[in-house]
Each structure stands twice: as C-alpha cells, then as structure tokens.
Design an enzyme around this catalytic site. Structure first.
Site, PDB file in Angstrom:
ATOM      1  N   LYS A 176       0.812  -1.463   0.046  1.00 21.77           N
ATOM      2  CA  LYS A 176       0.026  -0.055   0.025  1.00 21.77           C
ATOM      3  C   LYS A 176       0.836   1.286  -0.222  1.00 21.77           C
ATOM      4  O   LYS A 176       0.630   2.149  -0.756  1.00 21.77           O
ATOM      5  CB  LYS A 176      -0.756  -0.075   1.086  1.00 21.77           C
ATOM      6  CG  LYS A 176      -2.013   0.841   1.154  1.00 21.77           C
ATOM      7  CD  LYS A 176      -2.999   0.946   2.603  1.00 21.77           C
ATOM      8  CE  LYS A 176      -3.558  -0.506   2.663  1.00 21.77           C
ATOM      9  NZ  LYS A 176      -4.479  -0.498   3.935  1.00 21.77           N
ATOM     10  N   ARG A 184      -2.826   3.315   8.630  1.00 23.67           N
ATOM     11  CA  ARG A 184      -3.180   2.224   8.008  1.00 23.67           C
ATOM     12  C   ARG A 184      -1.731   1.362   7.722  1.00 23.67           C
ATOM     13  O   ARG A 184      -1.049   1.828   7.612  1.00 23.67           O
ATOM     14  CB  ARG A 184      -3.491   2.584   6.615  1.00 23.67           C
ATOM     15  CG  ARG A 184      -4.321   3.808   6.378  1.00 23.67           C
ATOM     16  CD  ARG A 184      -4.572   4.355   5.032  1.00 23.67           C
ATOM     17  NE  ARG A 184      -4.954   3.595   3.684  1.00 23.67           N
ATOM     18  CZ  ARG A 184      -5.256   3.841   2.477  1.00 23.67           C
ATOM     19  NH1 ARG A 184      -4.734   4.734   2.210  1.00 23.67           N
ATOM     20  NH2 ARG A 184      -5.913   3.033   2.141  1.00 23.67           N
ATOM     21  N   GLY A 213      -6.108  -9.935   8.296  1.00 19.62           N
ATOM     22  CA  GLY A 213      -5.644 -10.316   9.686  1.00 19.62           C
ATOM     23  C   GLY A 213      -4.803  -9.460  10.232  1.00 19.62           C
ATOM     24  O   GLY A 213      -4.430  -9.378  11.355  1.00 19.62           O
ATOM     25  N   MET A 245      -3.726  -5.479  11.007  1.00 21.93           N
ATOM     26  CA  MET A 245      -4.462  -4.253  11.733  1.00 21.93           C
ATOM     27  C   MET A 245      -5.440  -3.666  10.875  1.00 21.93           C
ATOM     28  O   MET A 245      -4.987  -3.113   9.743  1.00 21.93           O
ATOM     29  CB  MET A 245      -3.581  -3.421  12.482  1.00 21.93           C
ATOM     30  CG  MET A 245      -4.310  -3.062  13.697  1.00 21.93           C
ATOM     31  SD  MET A 245      -3.432  -1.430  14.184  1.00 21.93           S
ATOM     32  CE  MET A 245      -4.061  -0.432  13.050  1.00 21.93           C
ATOM     33  N   ARG A 305      -3.768  -1.413  -6.185  1.00 15.27           N
ATOM     34  CA  ARG A 305      -2.931  -2.677  -6.434  1.00 15.27           C
ATOM     35  C   ARG A 305      -3.349  -3.413  -7.455  1.00 15.27           C
ATOM     36  O   ARG A 305      -4.446  -3.324  -8.146  1.00 15.27           O
ATOM     37  CB  ARG A 305      -3.102  -3.448  -5.073  1.00 15.27           C
ATOM     38  CG  ARG A 305      -4.645  -3.904  -4.959  1.00 15.27           C
ATOM     39  CD  ARG A 305      -4.754  -4.372  -3.524  1.00 15.27           C
ATOM     40  NE  ARG A 305      -6.183  -4.338  -3.249  1.00 15.27           N
ATOM     41  CZ  ARG A 305      -6.843  -4.854  -2.051  1.00 15.27           C
ATOM     42  NH1 ARG A 305      -5.804  -4.908  -1.050  1.00 15.27           N
ATOM     43  NH2 ARG A 305      -7.924  -4.597  -1.840  1.00 15.27           N
ATOM     44  N   HIS A 318      -7.217 -47.674 -10.478  1.00 14.88           N
ATOM     45  CA  HIS A 318      -7.704 -47.927 -11.969  1.00 14.88           C
ATOM     46  C   HIS A 318      -8.756 -46.682 -12.294  1.00 14.88           C
ATOM     47  O   HIS A 318      -8.642 -46.092 -13.365  1.00 14.88           O
ATOM     48  CB  HIS A 318      -8.429 -49.315 -12.055  1.00 14.88           C
ATOM     49  CG  HIS A 318      -9.109 -49.682 -13.484  1.00 14.88           C
ATOM     50  ND1 HIS A 318     -10.347 -49.295 -13.584  1.00 14.88           N
ATOM     51  CD2 HIS A 318      -8.709 -49.961 -14.716  1.00 14.88           C
ATOM     52  CE1 HIS A 318     -10.750 -49.529 -14.747  1.00 14.88           C
ATOM     53  NE2 HIS A 318      -9.563 -49.975 -15.427  1.00 14.88           N
ATOM     54  N   SER A 361      11.760 -41.944 -23.783  1.00 12.72           N
ATOM     55  CA  SER A 361      10.554 -41.446 -23.104  1.00 12.72           C
ATOM     56  C   SER A 361      10.454 -41.816 -21.779  1.00 12.72           C
ATOM     57  O   SER A 361      10.395 -43.048 -21.255  1.00 12.72           O
ATOM     58  CB  SER A 361       9.388 -41.971 -23.972  1.00 12.72           C
ATOM     59  OG  SER A 361       8.189 -41.698 -23.346  1.00 12.72           O
ATOM     60  N   CYS A 364       6.612 -38.908 -20.543  1.00 13.77           N
ATOM     61  CA  CYS A 364       5.242 -39.248 -20.793  1.00 13.77           C
ATOM     62  C   CYS A 364       4.534 -39.580 -19.558  1.00 13.77           C
ATOM     63  O   CYS A 364       3.249 -40.046 -19.375  1.00 13.77           O
ATOM     64  CB  CYS A 364       4.989 -40.351 -21.708  1.00 13.77           C
ATOM     65  SG  CYS A 364       5.631 -41.868 -21.219  1.00 13.77           S
ATOM     66  N   TYR A 424      10.079 -32.822 -25.616  1.00 12.90           N
ATOM     67  CA  TYR A 424       8.896 -32.995 -25.445  1.00 12.90           C
ATOM     68  C   TYR A 424       8.211 -33.432 -24.233  1.00 12.90           C
ATOM     69  O   TYR A 424       9.062 -33.929 -23.536  1.00 12.90           O
ATOM     70  CB  TYR A 424       8.126 -33.681 -26.587  1.00 12.90           C
ATOM     71  CG  TYR A 424       7.956 -35.169 -26.406  1.00 12.90           C
ATOM     72  CD1 TYR A 424       6.791 -35.809 -25.815  1.00 12.90           C
ATOM     73  CD2 TYR A 424       9.350 -35.666 -27.045  1.00 12.90           C
ATOM     74  CE1 TYR A 424       7.203 -37.094 -25.778  1.00 12.90           C
ATOM     75  CE2 TYR A 424       9.307 -37.084 -26.718  1.00 12.90           C
ATOM     76  CZ  TYR A 424       8.189 -37.877 -26.342  1.00 12.90           C
ATOM     77  OH  TYR A 424       8.404 -38.980 -26.105  1.00 12.90           O
TER      78      TYR A 424
END
Ligand code: ADP
Ligand code: MG
Ligand code: MG
Length: 927
Positions: free
Chosen positions: A25, A96, A105, A107, A342, A459, A811, A879, A899
């Site tokens: 802030k 603030r 949470g 102040m 923000r 499964h 792979s 994979c 890949y």
C-alpha cells in the site's frame, strides 16, 4: 550530523518499487504521488522500523523514529495548511497498516485520528456541520478503542444499539447530531471503563499508540496464523509498514462520495471500468455493506464531471502499472482523490482476456501477457466447475482424482451404467468400491466416477483422467452396497436413481443436483496459447489411447501422441474373451490363432489413431501390464468352479432320476417333466465349462506374482511371449502402410516399456526389422517409423549410452522411475506413510505429484546426457503424469528434453508452462 536510519518516507520520496520496505500500500501511495495522481499528502513508516520495534524486548520504538514522524507531520501541516491538534483548523489523519503482501488479519485502519473535544469543535466550525463532526468522532473513538486499545466491538455496539432504539432510528443515517454527540460521550466512557484510563486526547500520543498497535499486529495471532496457512515466508513479506494519510471526506454532503473500482471487469476481463460507490459516505461503508452501493455507471449520471476524472485516473493507472488495477477513491466536495491501488485479482477467464487485449493495446508484450497467468489456473477454463454462486454442503470427501464437476443419477455397476446411460440416455454417475478393467463400458456410459477406495493412481482415477471425466476416488465415508444398489454416507444414503454431484477438482461429493458451469475455451485462450507455442522450446504431446482421446487432445493443441497404451485396447468388452483365449492357450498354435483374431482389431485401432493425428507423430507403447491382469480374479474363479461342480452333481442326479422313473410308477406327465429337466442341464456342457474354468484357474495360479509391478511385465512379456509383441508390431506397421497408401501422412513410433538392457531392445528390434521387411515387400514401399524405449527403471538410466545405440528416442516414464528410485510402491506410499513424510518435512513433496528433481531428475539428466553423447539427435521426452505439471515441465526444459506428453485436458496448461519455462530461463537482454 544525523546518522540515524531513515525510517519514514514522504509519499513524494519513498521508492515505489520497494514493497518489502514500504509495504504494498505504502509503495503504491508513493508511486501514485510521484506520477502526479491526486493522493492526499502522507508518509510511510518502513517495515524495517516494525522489525526493530518487535525485536526490542521492551517494545520501544527505534531511536530517531518519533522525531522523523514529527518532522513529517510538520510537513503535512505545511502541505495542507492545517495543524495537528489545532482547534481552529485541525489536521486529521488515517493510520493504515500494509505489508509486502496483502494479508487479511493485519490491523484495521484507524480513521479521523487527531480528534479530541477541542479539535472536534474546530471541525464543526470549519464544516458548519455538527452531525458530520460527531459522526467522525464516534467512528474514531470506536476504531481507536478497538484497534489500538483492544476494547471489544460489542461494548460499543451495545451502547450504539441503545441510542438507535431510543431515537427510533433504523439506520445510522437516521441519527441526529444530538444522538451522535450522546454516542461519543458513551463511547468515551466505554473506553475508560474497559482500559481504566481516560481516552487519550493528545493527538501525538494517539499517533504513537496507533503506530505501535500496527507494529504489534504483525506478531498477533491472526496475522501469524494467516502467514503460516498460506506459507508466507519472511522472504515474501517481513514486517508491516504504517501509512499516515491526511483524511479526505467522502461524507461531506451530496457532492462527496467514496468507492472502489477495477480498471477492467475482474469477472469477464471486459475493458470497462467496474466498481461501486456511495454518495455521502466514508471509506469503510462501501465494504461494510451498511448501505447498498451503486454501480459506477450511475456516476456518469450523478456526477458526470467526476466520472470523466475517474476515467482519466483509470487510464493513468493502467498506462503506468501496465496491469489491471483495483483501487479506492474518495470524492470530497467535487475533488477526486485516489487512496490505494494494487494489482487486480481476477478469475482466469478475465486474466486471459485482459492479457490478450492489453497486448493488443500495446500496454504489455506477449512475454508479459503469458507470464502474468499461472499455468495451473487454466484448469478453471478447461473443466466444468460447480457454480460458484451456489452454496452446498458436501456429504463426503475423497481424493480429487480427475478434475471437473458433474451431476447424475447414481448407479452401482457398469452394466446398469450402460443400460441407463447409453440405453436410456440418462446422465449417470458410476459409484463403485473400486473399479476394474472389466468396468470399462460403464466408464463410457457415465458422466463421472466415484469410488470409495483407492488412490490417485487407482484404475478409476487413471482411466477417468485419460477420458477427461471427473473422478473422486477413495471417498472412504461412503460404503457401497452393490447388491442392494445403494450407498450409505454417514446417517443418510442414496439409492440407484438418486441424483448426486461430484467435484473431481476438490474431491467433494454432494447429494442432489448442483448446477455446473461449462468450461470456456475462449478465442482469447487460443490466441494466448498460440503465443505460448511461439515462445516455448518443448513440444506438448498428449497421452491418448482412443481416437476420441486423440481428437480431444488435438483440439487442446497437442502436436502428437507421446503415449498410446495398448492395454486399454485389449480391455474392450468384445476383445477381452479373445485376449483371455490367447493367454490361456496351451500351445503356440492355439495362441497364434487368438492373436490372428486380435491383429485386425489392433490394426484398425492404430489406423484410426494415425488418421486422427496425421501429420503428427503417434507413439505406441507395446503391451506393458502383467497379463494376469486380463484374467479374472482367483477367488471369483474358485467360487464359480465350486458352483459349477455342484451343478454337475445335480445334473448327474437328474440323469439317475430319469433312469429310475420306471421304478417309481410315475405318471406320464411327471416322466416328461423329469426328462425335460434332464435335457435342460446337459452334464457334458457343465463338464466342459468346468474344464475351461479349471484351465483358467491353473493359468491364474501359474501367473500369480507376489510383486506384479516388479514382475512379469513390459518387455519381459515381449521376451517370453514374443508372438504378442510381434502381433502388435505388425498391426502398427500394416496400419501405417495402409494409411500411407491412402495418402495419410503418418509418423509411427514404436516404444518398448520397462527395458533395462540393450539386449532386450535388440531382440524387439529384430522382430520389428523382419516384420518391417515383410510389410514393405507386401505394400511395395517401406514405412518410416521410429524405434525407441521407455526409460523407467534405474538401470536404463545407468545404461542410457548403450540403449541409445539401438533407440532413436527415449521417453521417460516418471511414475515407474519414481517408484524405482525411491523403492516406494506408489499405492502403499500414498496410503500409508507419505502424508506423514510430507507433514513432518522428511520429504518436501509427494514425488508422485511433483517430480523429484534432486533424485529422479538427476537420473534423468544423466540419461539424457549419456544418451546424447552417443546419439546427438536422440529425441527425448517425458510421458508420465508429471509431464502435465508446471514445475516438472520447467525441469524438463532445463534438462534439454524435446517434448512433454500429458493427458489431453492438461495440454493447454502444459503449453503455457512450457512457454513460462522458456521465458524464465532465457538470458535477460542487456544483462
Ligand atoms: P484496507 O487494507 O482494509 O483496505 P485501508 O487502509 O485501505 O484498509 O482503509 C480502509 C478504508 O478507509 C478504505 O475504504 C480507505 O479508502 C479508507 N481510508 C483510508 N485512509 C483514508 C483517508 N486518509 N481518507 C479517507 N478515507 C481513507
Ligand atoms: Mg479493512
Ligand atoms: Mg484498502
């Protein structure tokens, strides 16, 4: 010379980029002031001051701090022409809190600080509005009392309610100046009673108490718990700053207002100012919901001038921050102030749309457009979700095994699912204790799957993920009774035909129908992922076993199939009997006969996959699971056999009875009945059935393994039953040849699972070469293909150099490789000790979810390097399930893979993650 640390920064001087020092802030208040936005004058006390204060055993402010605050207050007096504590023209401020990360949470804000009985009179004289003055004062007393002095709200609320009742006032705004003066008096008394001290009247004393209270709130329980829960480390936010801001008043009449806004719509991303405001109100009123705020469109009518100014503010914020902003503003008697900004939090649809639109508007680059979206968050756009506006209580919680939400009627076996789902077109959810390969037709007919047992690799979970259907697995609170077609959950139950809803993204189960929201693969997402593909080095392929899977994967942008599992094809209801015949066969000839029937079916499977994926590569893995998985369960067979034997005995008994009829003087009709009974169950048929089942049982016992996953599977099957692999290779090559003949471009890749020595690979390569020669001769033209291996056992990694002599590609199957590296069986680990390991920090993550880069990753890296040393153009991919997870994808990029392959619906996530990996590892220009 003054050598003390600078703890306090005027908004004109603070470094707007240093959120760690000034809090989010405070940094933004500085930044906005410095780019010329209208921010009320103020200053920030740094988080460093907070940390020093908290470290000091007596909780004294660091030396020099108060002096710096006083100096800044004098500067504020100059800028505003008012005096702090001056009864004639009082300066009021807000105090603030604000740390580097926004954190509920922390102040609450104290407004109107600087008021006391004398300055109050000054406010009343200056505004000529006693009601306003007393209202400001009573708010201050309560906020200060509560926030800085710890007086509970209830004590104030009780007094306030009494006054409202006496005044017959429904709302706060109905109270008169006199009522509010009375309120102030009672509130002062509340504070004195609760603290034993009179309310502090010296403004500087008020300020000091307030600053300390903000600092203390950083180590308060609420804030500490919050940081713990959301893993906010000191690295991310350490200490809170304090912002002291000159008060501006949105409650000074009908030309005053206060509001909150987003520079773009956070729900849709639409490029239009979005927000709410209240006329004649103070900041917190909008959020507190005391009055109903109006949409900002109304401001154009009520205060056209200010609506224009607000538009201008919005443009300035966006061009400066190059990000959607969420900001607070106040209008005091026609003058617009910005009180906070923000980065806006949005849902994914809005993130994607704003990314694409801001790039087109020239606000951000393509790289920034991609990087501002977390790949994982795309899930929201890819799967149906429960309507977030509906509040419902779940009745059970299982594992989120396959994402997406669905409603449907409960059915308790696959046949009923098929009958009601396919047959009658109803939406059904298959509910089982756990599923088996023979339930597969039920999966096809169902919207979603729910099991009461099994983990994320059961499964049910694996098959549902592959099909892109929602699945909740292991919902242990549910007990399924298949025979009665019902399930019990706690004190209630549901029966076949009752509607239930499951959410595979959260693992929750609900009774009744809950509306779902369809996923929206928007045109903007298309555009964005197109950019992702331009930036990334890794290609994204999909794991797909059926043409439907493959089609879907293509829609999601997969450029090939990295893993097609052939065992799924074996499990089809029509094929399973042939597969069983093949397994039970006693002679090679009998086995070949069954394989000859499977061949055309497999060939068609592959043909279809090639066609759907053309011209992209399709990688087919030869049969992997131990073959006894295709056979029925030993205990089921034993029971069936004993029933058949009993039947055989009865059948023989009836035959004896028929022969004995002559002795019984039975009537003609009774004779006939017995004769019919004798024909109905033919003992020879029963004997034949018994023989078949006995053979099967013998086979099941012969194939029994203590540790099937470490047993007779993968290429080991290919060694002992070469005819199975040969059939599959032939099916692949013939399908490819046929595709080629009809002008379909194909790139088949044959992948061998579980390999640990190059000799295994050579052996399979021999089959491949001889079949290839045969097929080429028959079709008059060789088909191109690639031959490669899975890398999923530790020895394969260690022998990668020699494997690379035979393999054109590697792979990585990281599920097996992870099991093999840890020597953990996944099911046992996840169900027994892994949760404890994770909780107690023995292991940071579940290695089956998050690729273990340090161990498994190191093996992979060795395999890649050794493999490429032998064959520089060795093609390497992954994979396993990890292939779809952003952190693992980042690793794959680093390790030099070509890949990743993941389930179809995760392809978009992987595409974005692959782009992130490339962008984040690219050397920064000019660095
Ligand atoms: P939060 O972090 O809860 O948003 P804020 O510090 O932003 O807390 O303040 C709470 C409310 O008070 C906001 O509506 C804010 O705009 C308003 N507010 C804070 N400081 C001032 C001020 N100096 N003048 C007017 N309103 C203020
Ligand atoms: Mg608040
Ligand atoms: Mg705020």
């Amino acid at each position: 010379m003054d050598t003390t640390t600078q703890y306090v920064f005027a908004f004109e001087d603070g470094d707007g980029k240093d959120k760690k020092l000034l809090g989010g802030k405070g940094a933004n208040l500085c930044e906005m002031t410095q780019i010329g936005l209208n921010v009320p004058p103020g200053f920030v006390i740094s988080t460093a001051a907070c940390l020093e204060y908290l470290d000091e055993p007596k909780r004294a402010l660091p030396p020099g701090l108060i002096e710096q605050v006083h100096e800044q207050m004098r500067a504020l007096e100059q800028k505003t022409g008012k005096g702090f504590g001056d009864p004639d023209n009082p300066l009021l401020v807000s105090v603030r809190s604000g740390s580097a990360m926004s954190m509920p949470g922390m102040m609450d804000t104290i407004l109107n600080l600087g008021l006391n009985s004398a300055t109050l009179q000054g406010v009343i004289r200056a505004t000529d509005d006693p009601r306003f003055g007393y209202d400001a004062y009573r708010r201050f007393i309560q906020l200060f009392g509560k926030v800085a002095l710890g007086v509970p709200d209830e004590a104030f609320d009780k007094e306030f309610a009494a006054i409202k009742e006496a005044a017959h006032a429904k709302q706060d705004v109905d109270l008169s100046a006199t009522d509010l003066r009375e309120t102030c008096e009672r509130f002062l008394k509340v504070v004195e009673d609760a603290t034993g001290h009179p309310f502090p009247t010296d403004p500087y004393q008020q300020l000091e108490i307030a600053i300390k209270a903000v600092f203390n709130s950083w180590s308060g329980k609420r804030a500490v718990d919050y940081r713990k829960q959301f893993n906010i480390t000191p690295d991310m936010a350490n200490g809170t700053a304090v912002n002291v801001v000159t008060m501006v008043f949105g409650n000074r009449g009908d030309d005053s207002a206060t509001g909150v806004a987003f520079t773009r719509n956070p729900a849709t991303g639409e490029n239009k100012l979005y927000g709410e405001y209240l006329v004649n109100a103070q900041g917190e009123d909008v959020v507190a919901g005391i009055r109903t705020p109006k949409p900002l469109d109304r401001l154009k009518v009520e205060m056209p001038d200010l609506a224009d100014q607000l538009d201008e503010l919005r443009d300035k914020l966006e061009t400066h921050y190059r990000e959607v902003q969420d900001f607070e503003f106040t209008i005091e008697q026609g003058q617009l102030y910005c009180l906070q900004t923000r980065n806006g939090k949005m849902n994914t649809v809005a993130m994607v749309r704003t990314s694409v639109e801001m790039e087109r508007e020239g606000l951000i680059t393509k790289e920034q457009a991609l990087l501002r979206i977390a790949p994982e968050s795309l899930e929201q756009m890819l799967f149906p979700r429960l309507d977030p506006n509906i509040k419902a209580e779940s009745v059970a919680q299982g594992l989120p095994a396959s994402p997406g939400a669905a409603s449907g009627i409960a059915v308790f076996d696959a046949d009923r699912a098929e009958h009601l789902g396919k047959g009658q077109g109803l939406k059904v959810i298959l509910v089982r204790e756990e599923t088996k390969p023979e339930d597969i037709h039920g999966f096809f007919a169902s919207e979603a799957i729910l099991t009461s047992r099994g983990g994320k690799t059961s499964h049910a979970a694996v098959v549902a993920r592959g099909m892109g259907k929602p699945c909740v697995a292991g919902a242990e609170g549910i007990s399924v009774d298949v025979d009665r077609r019902e399930a019990r959950v706690g004190l209630t139950s549901f029966k076949e035909g009752d509607v239930i809803t499951i959410d595979g993204t959260s693992g929750k189960v609900y009774l009744g129908a809950i509306p779902t929201v369809e996923p929206d693969f928007t045109p903007e997402l298309h555009t964005l992922l197109g950019w992702a593909d331009e930036m990334s080095k890794l290609k994204v392929l999909a794991n797909a076993d059926t043409p439907d899977d493959a089609r879907r994967a293509r829609r999601y942008g997969a450029v090939g199939i990295g893993l097609a599992r052939t065992e799924r094809m074996f499990n089809d209801v029509e094929r399973l009997p042939i597969v069983i015949e093949m397994i039970v066969a006693e002679t090679p000839e009998a086995r070949q006969e069954a394989l000859d029937r499977l061949l055309p079916l497999q060939r068609q499977d592959f043909h279809d996959l090639f066609e759907v994926m053309s011209p992209h590569p399709v990688t087919i893995r030869l049969l992997d699971p131990p073959i006894h998985e295709f056979l029925p369960d030993e205990h089921v067979l034993e029971r069936e056999l004993s029933e058949l034997r009993a039947l055989a005995q009865s059948a023989r008994g009836v035959t004896v009875l028929a022969g004995a009829m002559g002795l019984l003087h039975a009537s003609e009709s009774l004779r006939r009945e017995v004769e019919t009974a004798r024909h109905m169950v033919d003992p020879t048929v029963v004997e034949e059935a018994i023989a078949k089942k006995e053979a099967m049982l013998k086979k099941v016992r012969a194939l029994y393994e203590t540790n099937p996953m470490l047993g007779h599977r993968g290429v080991r099957l290919g060694m002992t039953f070469p005819e199975i692999y040969r059939m599959q290779v032939r099916a692949i090559l013939e399908a490819a040849a046929e595709c080629a003949k009809s002008g379909i471009e194909v790139h088949p890749q044959i992948k061998v699972p579980q390999v640990c020595t190059v000799q295994e690979l050579r052996k399979v390569k021999e089959y491949v070469d001889s079949i290839h020669a045969e097929v080429a001769a028959r079709y008059g033209k060789p088909v191109r293909f690639q031959f490669g291996t899975m890398i999923e056992v530790v020895r394969a990694c260690m022998r990668a150099d020699s494997l690379a002599e035979e393999a054109e590609f590697f792979s990585f199957g990281t599920n097996d490789l992870t099991q093999a590296t840890f020597s953990f069986s996944r099911e046992d680990a996840e169900n027994k000790f892994l949760p404890l390991y994770n909780q107690s920090g023995l292991l940071q993550d579940n290695p089956f979810d998050v690729l273990d880069v340090k161990g498994v990753g190191k093996l992979m890296q060795l395999a890649v390097d050794w493999g490429r040393a032998v064959k520089p153009d060795l093609h390497v991919g992954i994979c396993g399930e990890h292939g779809g997870h952003p952190a693992s994808i980042a690793f794959c990029h680093q390790a030099g893979l070509d890949y990743v392959s993941c389930s179809g619906p995760r392809v978009p996530i992987a595409r974005l993650a692959a782009a992130h990996a490339a962008l984040k590892s690219a050397p920064t220009p000019n660095a």
